[in-house]
Design a protein around this motif. Structure first.
Motif, PDB file in Angstrom:
ATOM      1  N   ARG A 299       0.808  -1.220   0.000  1.00 15.50           N
ATOM      2  CA  ARG A 299       0.000   0.000   0.000  1.00 15.50           C
ATOM      3  C   ARG A 299       0.846   1.277   0.000  1.00 15.50           C
ATOM      4  O   ARG A 299       0.588   2.188  -0.794  1.00 15.50           O
ATOM      5  CB  ARG A 299      -0.950  -0.036   1.190  1.00 15.50           C
ATOM      6  N   PRO A 300       1.890   1.405   0.845  1.00 16.01           N
ATOM      7  CA  PRO A 300       2.721   2.620   0.781  1.00 16.01           C
ATOM      8  C   PRO A 300       3.445   2.791  -0.549  1.00 16.01           C
ATOM      9  O   PRO A 300       3.611   3.908  -1.040  1.00 16.01           O
ATOM     10  CB  PRO A 300       3.728   2.433   1.919  1.00 16.01           C
ATOM     11  N   GLN A 301       3.869   1.675  -1.153  1.00 16.54           N
ATOM     12  CA  GLN A 301       4.544   1.761  -2.440  1.00 16.54           C
ATOM     13  C   GLN A 301       3.591   2.258  -3.523  1.00 16.54           C
ATOM     14  O   GLN A 301       3.973   3.089  -4.361  1.00 16.54           O
ATOM     15  CB  GLN A 301       5.115   0.402  -2.820  1.00 16.54           C
ATOM     16  N   LEU A 302       2.364   1.786  -3.528  1.00 18.93           N
ATOM     17  CA  LEU A 302       1.380   2.259  -4.498  1.00 18.93           C
ATOM     18  C   LEU A 302       1.090   3.746  -4.299  1.00 18.93           C
ATOM     19  O   LEU A 302       0.911   4.488  -5.269  1.00 18.93           O
ATOM     20  CB  LEU A 302       0.090   1.447  -4.394  1.00 18.93           C
ATOM     21  N   LYS A 303       1.059   4.190  -3.056  1.00 18.56           N
ATOM     22  CA  LYS A 303       0.822   5.599  -2.763  1.00 18.56           C
ATOM     23  C   LYS A 303       1.965   6.468  -3.297  1.00 18.56           C
ATOM     24  O   LYS A 303       1.734   7.516  -3.891  1.00 18.56           O
ATOM     25  CB  LYS A 303       0.671   5.791  -1.250  1.00 18.56           C
TER      26      LYS A 303
END
Length: 105
Positions: free
Chosen positions: A38-42
């Protein structure tokens, strides 16, 4: 004979034990999603928005560590002026950061 024969017992609770056995695996995937994916996609979404918002005159830092001003903007490539009379072309995605105006002197 002193040793009596041993017989296998029937397995009890077939579906419940399988679900309980898979619970740690499912829990690991949920934690992995929230901690890594999730943080990488953000970050990817923020970088894409930054690259699309590039404008002529913006001061940028490239993936190679160069500082320069955007002088030309194309669909996939941009022209970056590194020094007076020295302009290079690079991919838009190579821009890592947009600096505040007046940073490069």
């Amino acid at each position: 004979m002193l040793i009596s024969p041993a017989y296998a017992q029937a397995a009890a609770g077939g579906t419940e034990s399988t679900l309980l056995g898979m619970l740690p695996l499912v829990l690991m995937f949920v934690v992995l999603y929230f901690v890594m994916i999730r943080p990488q996609l953000k970050r990817q979404k923020e970088h894409k928005a930054m690259v699309e918002a590039l404008a002529k005159g913006d001061e940028v830092v490239t993936a190679g560590g160069f500082l320069g001003k955007v002088s030309k903007i194309g669909e996939t490539y941009i022209g970056v002026e590194l020094a007076d009379g020295l302009e290079v072309q690079m991919q838009r995605s190579a821009v890592v950061q947009v600096l505040p105006k007046g940073t490069i002197k």
